[in-house]
Design an enzyme around this catalytic site. Structure first.
Site, mmCIF file in Angstrom:
data_model
loop_
_atom_site.group_PDB
_atom_site.id
_atom_site.type_symbol
_atom_site.label_atom_id
_atom_site.label_comp_id
_atom_site.label_asym_id
_atom_site.label_seq_id
_atom_site.Cartn_x
_atom_site.Cartn_y
_atom_site.Cartn_z
ATOM 1 N N HIS A 48 33.260 -6.175 32.952
ATOM 2 C CA HIS A 48 32.312 -6.627 33.992
ATOM 3 C C HIS A 48 30.930 -5.990 33.816
ATOM 4 O O HIS A 48 29.927 -6.719 33.731
ATOM 5 C CB HIS A 48 32.881 -6.343 35.378
ATOM 6 C CG HIS A 48 31.884 -6.471 36.488
ATOM 7 N ND1 HIS A 48 31.297 -7.672 36.814
ATOM 8 C CD2 HIS A 48 31.355 -5.537 37.337
ATOM 9 C CE1 HIS A 48 30.457 -7.481 37.822
ATOM 10 N NE2 HIS A 48 30.475 -6.187 38.155
ATOM 11 N N HIS A 72 26.617 0.790 36.605
ATOM 12 C CA HIS A 72 26.359 0.546 38.020
ATOM 13 C C HIS A 72 27.580 0.758 38.914
ATOM 14 O O HIS A 72 27.433 0.961 40.124
ATOM 15 C CB HIS A 72 25.777 -0.859 38.238
ATOM 16 C CG HIS A 72 26.773 -1.982 38.139
ATOM 17 N ND1 HIS A 72 27.077 -2.599 36.945
ATOM 18 C CD2 HIS A 72 27.525 -2.594 39.083
ATOM 19 C CE1 HIS A 72 27.974 -3.554 37.170
ATOM 20 N NE2 HIS A 72 28.264 -3.572 38.455
ATOM 21 N N GLU A 76 30.537 4.721 42.110
ATOM 22 C CA GLU A 76 31.342 4.211 43.224
ATOM 23 C C GLU A 76 32.841 4.200 42.905
ATOM 24 O O GLU A 76 33.669 4.523 43.761
ATOM 25 C CB GLU A 76 30.892 2.797 43.595
ATOM 26 C CG GLU A 76 31.664 2.225 44.767
ATOM 27 C CD GLU A 76 31.293 0.782 45.060
ATOM 28 O OE1 GLU A 76 31.712 0.267 46.098
ATOM 29 O OE2 GLU A 76 30.604 0.168 44.225
ATOM 30 N N ASP A 77 33.198 3.824 41.674
ATOM 31 C CA ASP A 77 34.607 3.545 41.362
ATOM 32 C C ASP A 77 35.271 4.546 40.428
ATOM 33 O O ASP A 77 36.450 4.389 40.100
ATOM 34 C CB ASP A 77 34.727 2.140 40.737
ATOM 35 C CG ASP A 77 34.331 1.049 41.716
ATOM 36 O OD1 ASP A 77 34.432 1.298 42.932
ATOM 37 O OD2 ASP A 77 33.913 -0.029 41.270
ATOM 38 N N ASP A 139 25.048 -8.785 39.088
ATOM 39 C CA ASP A 139 26.407 -8.323 39.366
ATOM 40 C C ASP A 139 27.150 -9.355 40.227
ATOM 41 O O ASP A 139 28.304 -9.707 39.961
ATOM 42 C CB ASP A 139 26.333 -6.974 40.082
ATOM 43 C CG ASP A 139 27.668 -6.542 40.668
ATOM 44 O OD1 ASP A 139 28.584 -6.253 39.885
ATOM 45 O OD2 ASP A 139 27.780 -6.490 41.901
ATOM 46 N N ASP A 259 17.463 -39.798 42.852
ATOM 47 C CA ASP A 259 17.057 -38.869 41.796
ATOM 48 C C ASP A 259 18.115 -37.803 41.536
ATOM 49 O O ASP A 259 17.976 -36.660 41.951
ATOM 50 C CB ASP A 259 15.702 -38.225 42.119
ATOM 51 C CG ASP A 259 15.700 -37.564 43.487
ATOM 52 O OD1 ASP A 259 16.532 -37.929 44.317
ATOM 53 O OD2 ASP A 259 14.859 -36.676 43.708
#
Length: 709
Positions: A48, A72, A76-77, A139, A259
């Site tokens: 990812h 990124h 956090e993870d 992201d 259109d």
């Protein structure tokens, strides 16, 4: 998953000066931090961040942004920390990673105070560094592309948030391609039946008409070649959600939709901008233009920097097609939006002259948060800014005013100046009188008719379409309501004061404001007018004696028992230097033959006895109710006018105090300086008496005389 070489090769294509070592270290660090983590698809989680970095590289972003993309999710993870990222990759990358991490934790969908606060944080992050939002948008794009692996309920939640927040934000940032893809990905989740229906219609249309796009594209190329215009032509069928939205807006079926094909002409060469208009003329000469469908965003660019000519023509076999014409520089901005402001070419910032740094818009939205009186107003202003397209109207002098689609002459007036908006009484559109709720169209001339006595009406809130106008009208209405409440409150207070035999003065209102919990007299009067506080409460706050006499039922403290502490039979007196009263801390000094003299604890004369501690006695006032028998000397400066002294003496009497002595210290033609010994019960009573005197408009100064003053 491919290695870092593929990413580096992609970056070197537009930035030969890229720091290859930095990218490799970021790749290795991110891969190590995410080791063992898997996505719901079964792929390693690190795929990812890699795909996010690749998408940003395709937009020609700088090394710091690409490293941020690779890292990124680490803070956090994983076990990675911000300090560790800063130590390994520098302060710039650490700040960007921290910004993206904070955005990831925000809930931007829904409503209420929390959403408004999160929007404020979002715009603060954008104002510090726009690359944060570029990483976050990319992201979200990759997450939406792989959303099918999530549980259905989470798919729906992510899709709604993306449709409501991220897709419009991408459009406002000028990244139209990303907005369209995000919208279509959300459409597939939120209304899959409708999307499949449109795709089937596309297939049927292609089977019946063949490769219409290729044939029309060739026709346009031929026309441009004959006109000697160097350009690149591309065509596509519009995305399903774009078609669906048009069907919903126009309330028509697919068969009546015209259109659905779009073509783009990108001119090249030294005279590329002039060639845009020449290409427009060539297209219009060859095919019939559809009336009312021409827009010139080159002479009047959108606020996000978008420039292009838009026209709709009846092409081959009567097919209605939309044609966009722009230069290569304009095309880069149209495709990349704000990313074009950061894009690199040959190792340096590309410097596209049409790229717009949207910090001004971000600052404007942030200002809306500060000016809004509620979170609902702020959210309304933000969404109005994000969701709308623009129209361009003209003042009688030829100045251009940019407004959102659906704007009215009132919006036009407020866009010129808030004062003009407030005084609006009518409008002329293209020289004709028009209602204030008229929806303006591109190219119209608007003249605002004003009157000095005019003021905003409550119904205007539903007429205007811009956040600026709505906020200005609300502020004006609130100020008018407040002014009305102040006027009513002043009158109610005047009546209540007159009934109590007092004068309703500004000094009285100011003195009562603080005890009642208001910042100033105006806030107090507005509260009285709004029925939030009774006028009688003001009188009670200023003259407690007037409230009721219930306390008088309590037996008063006898004079011999007023002070606790001296030995039985020892007489005591109050020191004339400080004249302490119940409620003030006191200390006693013994005298031969005179008993104990009570001084206030802060009396300067106590310094004379600092070395004679054996003479000090700990004293306390009796906690009961004392009669008004303790004389306190006051000095006041009052106006030398008839009735002033009598009025002040009356005020002292109404406050429950007695004047034991009155002396004229100094007399002048305009003022008297008077010393008065006023008998009070305790320190609170003293303060009430002084307040009752001080609020009189003719009292210039008032003070308590202490010690050697």
């Amino acid at each position: 998953m491919r290695g870092p070489d593929d990413l580096i090769a992609l970056v070197r294509g537009y930035n030969p000066r890229t720091d290859e070592g930095l990218l490799r270290r970021a790749w290795s660090y991110g891969e190590a931090m995410h080791a063992g983590q898997m996505r719901r698809s079964g792929e390693p989680y690190f795929t990812h961040p890699v795909e996010v970095a690749r998408l940003l590289a395709q937009q020609h972003l700088d090394d710091a942004t690409l490293v941020t993309a690779l890292l990124h999710d680490t803070v956090e993870d994983t076990r990675a920390s911000r300090d560790e990222v800063e130590a390994g990759f520098g302060r710039e990358v650490a700040d960007l990673v921290d910004g993206v991490t904070k955005l990831t934790k925000m809930e931007l969908a829904g409503g209420g105070d929390e959403q408004a606060e999160n929007f404020r944080k979002l715009f603060m992050a954008m104002s510090r560094d726009l690359r944060v939002i570029l990483v976050k948008l990319t992201d979200r794009l990759h997450n939406m592309r792989t959303l099918r692996h999530m549980p259905p309920e989470k798919q729906a939640k992510k899709a709604r948030e993306t449709m409501e927040i991220y897709a419009p934000l991408a459009g406002r940032m000028g990244m139209q391609w990303m907005r369209e893809e995000l919208e279509d990905l959300c459409f597939a989740v939120l209304n899959p039946v409708a999307r499949r229906s449109i795709l089937r219609r596309f297939a049927t249309l292609e089977a019946a008409s063949g490769d219409v796009i290729a044939r029309i594209g060739e026709d346009i190329e031929t026309v441009l070649a004959r006109a000697g215009i160097a350009a690149e032509v591309s065509g596509r069928i519009k995305r399903p959600f774009s078609v669906w939205r048009k069907m919903e807006q126009k309330e028509i079926g697919f068969s009546r939709l015209s259109d659905i094909y779009g073509f783009r002409i990108v001119t090249r060469g030294a005279a590329a901008t002039d060639d845009c208009y020449r290409a427009l003329g060539a297209v219009h000469r060859r095919w019939k233009a559809v009336p009312g469908r021409f827009k010139d965003y080159i002479s009047q660019p959108k606020s996000n920097g978008y420039r292009s000519l838009h026209t709709t023509v009846s092409g081959r076999d009567g097919k209605i097609v939309e044609v966009q014409i722009r230069t290569q520089e304009m095309h880069e901005v149209a495709e990349s939006g704000v990313a074009a402001h950061w894009a690199y070419r040959d190792g340096v910032r590309a410097g596209n002259r049409f790229a717009v740094d949207p910090t001004e818009w971000v600052a404007q939205v942030s200002k809306a948060f500060d000016e809004a009186s509620s979170h609902e107003e702020f959210l309304e202003a933000v969404k109005l800014e994000m969701y709308v397209d623009q129209v361009f109207c003209f003042t009688p002098k030829g100045d251009v005013i940019k407004l959102p689609r659906g704007a009215t002459p009132l919006d036009f007036a407020y866009a010129i100046h808030t004062r003009i908006g407030h005084r609006t009484v009518g409008a002329k559109v293209d020289g004709m009188r028009a209602p204030l709720w008229t929806r303006l169209r591109n190219g119209q001339q608007v003249e605002i008719v004003t009157a000095e006595a005019s003021a905003p009406q409550a119904t205007w809130i539903d007429i205007v379409a811009t956040g600026r106008a709505k906020a200005a009208i609300r502020r004006a209405l609130k100020a008018e309501r407040r002014a009305g409440h102040v006027r009513l409150g002043r009158e109610l207070a005047r009546v209540a004061f007159a009934a109590a035999g007092r004068n309703a003065t500004e000094k009285a209102f100011r003195a009562a404001a603080r005890p009642l919990g208001y910042d100033d007299a105006e806030h107090l009067l507005a509260a009285i007018g709004a029925s939030e506080v009774a006028a009688s409460r003001v009188i009670e706050a200023l003259w407690p004696e007037a409230a009721d006499g219930a306390a008088d039922a309590e037996a008063p403290v006898a004079a011999a028992e007023a002070i606790i502490g001296p030995e039985a039979g020892t007489e005591f007196t109050r020191a004339p230097c400080c004249c302490p009263v119940p409620g003030e801390r006191i200390v006693g000094i013994t005298y031969r033959g005179d008993g104990v003299v009570a001084h206030a604890i802060d009396c300067p004369r106590l310094a004379d006895f600092a070395e004679q501690t054996e003479r000090w006695v700990d004293l306390h006032w009796h906690p009961g109710r004392h009669p008004a028998r303790y004389a306190v000397p006051l000095e006041m400066t009052i106006a030398n006018d008839a009735g002033v002294l009598g009025r002040i003496c009356t005020s002292i009497g109404l406050a429950g105090a007695n004047i034991a002595d009155l002396r004229f210290e100094d007399t002048k033609p305009d003022f008297f300086r008077i010393a008065a010994d006023v008998e009070v019960r305790d320190v609170e009573h003293l303060h009430a008496v002084m307040q009752a005197v001080e609020i009189d408009a003719d009292v210039a100064a008032l003070r308590r005389i202490r010690a050697a003053e």
